[in-house]
Motif scaffolding. Sequence first.
Motif, PDB file in Angstrom:
ATOM      1  N   UNK A 155      76.135  80.927  38.467  1.00  0.00           N
ATOM      2  CA  UNK A 155      77.737  80.365  37.334  1.00  0.00           C
ATOM      3  C   UNK A 155      77.801  78.764  38.152  1.00  0.00           C
ATOM      4  N   UNK A 156      78.811  78.911  39.079  1.00  0.00           N
ATOM      5  CA  UNK A 156      78.941  77.466  38.512  1.00  0.00           C
ATOM      6  C   UNK A 156      78.508  76.810  40.166  1.00  0.00           C
ATOM      7  N   UNK A 157      78.073  78.215  41.285  1.00  0.00           N
ATOM      8  CA  UNK A 157      77.749  77.882  41.975  1.00  0.00           C
ATOM      9  C   UNK A 157      76.491  77.277  42.689  1.00  0.00           C
ATOM     10  N   UNK A 208      76.264  66.232  46.572  1.00  0.00           N
ATOM     11  CA  UNK A 208      76.581  65.107  45.960  1.00  0.00           C
ATOM     12  C   UNK A 208      76.369  65.356  44.619  1.00  0.00           C
ATOM     13  N   UNK A 209      75.382  66.686  44.365  1.00  0.00           N
ATOM     14  CA  UNK A 209      74.983  66.652  43.523  1.00  0.00           C
ATOM     15  C   UNK A 209      76.410  67.748  43.025  1.00  0.00           C
ATOM     16  N   UNK A 210      76.385  68.178  43.561  1.00  0.00           N
ATOM     17  CA  UNK A 210      78.234  69.359  43.378  1.00  0.00           C
ATOM     18  C   UNK A 210      79.249  68.307  42.848  1.00  0.00           C
ATOM     19  N   UNK A 217      79.299  74.489  46.011  1.00  0.00           N
ATOM     20  CA  UNK A 217      77.788  74.628  46.868  1.00  0.00           C
ATOM     21  C   UNK A 217      77.738  75.625  47.665  1.00  0.00           C
ATOM     22  N   UNK A 218      77.136  76.480  48.291  1.00  0.00           N
ATOM     23  CA  UNK A 218      76.793  77.323  48.964  1.00  0.00           C
ATOM     24  C   UNK A 218      75.504  76.837  49.961  1.00  0.00           C
ATOM     25  N   UNK A 247      84.986  73.479  47.734  1.00  0.00           N
ATOM     26  CA  UNK A 247      84.397  73.943  47.082  1.00  0.00           C
ATOM     27  C   UNK A 247      82.324  74.188  47.991  1.00  0.00           C
ATOM     28  N   UNK A 248      83.276  73.819  49.291  1.00  0.00           N
ATOM     29  CA  UNK A 248      81.561  74.651  49.489  1.00  0.00           C
ATOM     30  C   UNK A 248      81.838  75.576  50.496  1.00  0.00           C
TER      31      UNK A 248
END
Length: 290
Positions: A155-157, A208-210, A217-218, A247-248
């Motif tokens: 997904x978006x992770x 930084x990429x996220x 980001x996980x 979001x992390x």
Amino acid sequence: MSSFTSIGFGYARALRREIIARNKKFAEERHLASVSGYGKEEVVVYAACETEHGNFFPESYAAIIRDAGWRKRLQKPHTGRRNLPKEARWKELDACTSSDALLMNIFCNPQALAEGKLQRLMGVPVEERPEFGVRVAASIENGHRDRTEVDMRVGDVLVEAKLTESDFQCCRPSSVERYRDFCEVFDRLRLPRIEDGYASYQLLRSVLAAQACGSRFCVVVDGRRPDLREQWFAVMQCVRDYELKMRCQVVTWQEIAAVVPRKLADWLGEKYGIYAPGNEPQMDSSEWYW
């Protein structure tokens, strides 16, 4: 050497010894084709054949070899080949300590994906399927985009997986300060340092990429590695933007083991010592692996 790195070596060494001991027993009891490496980096590696692989849960491996994208990940080169017997071209995911192999064993398992509990744990729609070895990019100061690889995207992770690695690597200041948004994303002066560089380079790069692609980001780590969680939180407290920080996330293999099918969970426990919280077996001192 920083305190992060020195502490990490101790935890990493203990976990590595346990997993190697477990896999020697695992391979012997099942008569699986495997060999042990030699030198300081001893490891158990399994030989692959067309339909089975000792380092993979059977149903997961069958799904991997049916999917061209997933199957390609099996060809990732082994960086420690010089410490392994020369009769085979060993790959990274042949090794019992490979975090990539562990990730694929879980996230390629058809029953686990069908149940949807994994996707809910990661906060993505049930229909999402994982991709492995995904290239993502963040802008650098000269206007170009630096492409880096994350272990998995679902997904978006974006997911970075760790098992017996001692840390998240270190880097020279120029390696991350060249990113256009570095000072906007991080409080540079508070970031953990090692000698004359930055610690936790992989975390910095992935955050930084996220930020650049609007993803989450996980990090997936072992619950027996408090040192990696400490490194994670040391970086997270330096993220300036609250929304990006939210979001992390960090998830443990043990939390994941709690939501996978029973047969896979039992296999993870026997092969890796990974048990859902509260399901750890009682062990006497004669059964300890370190």
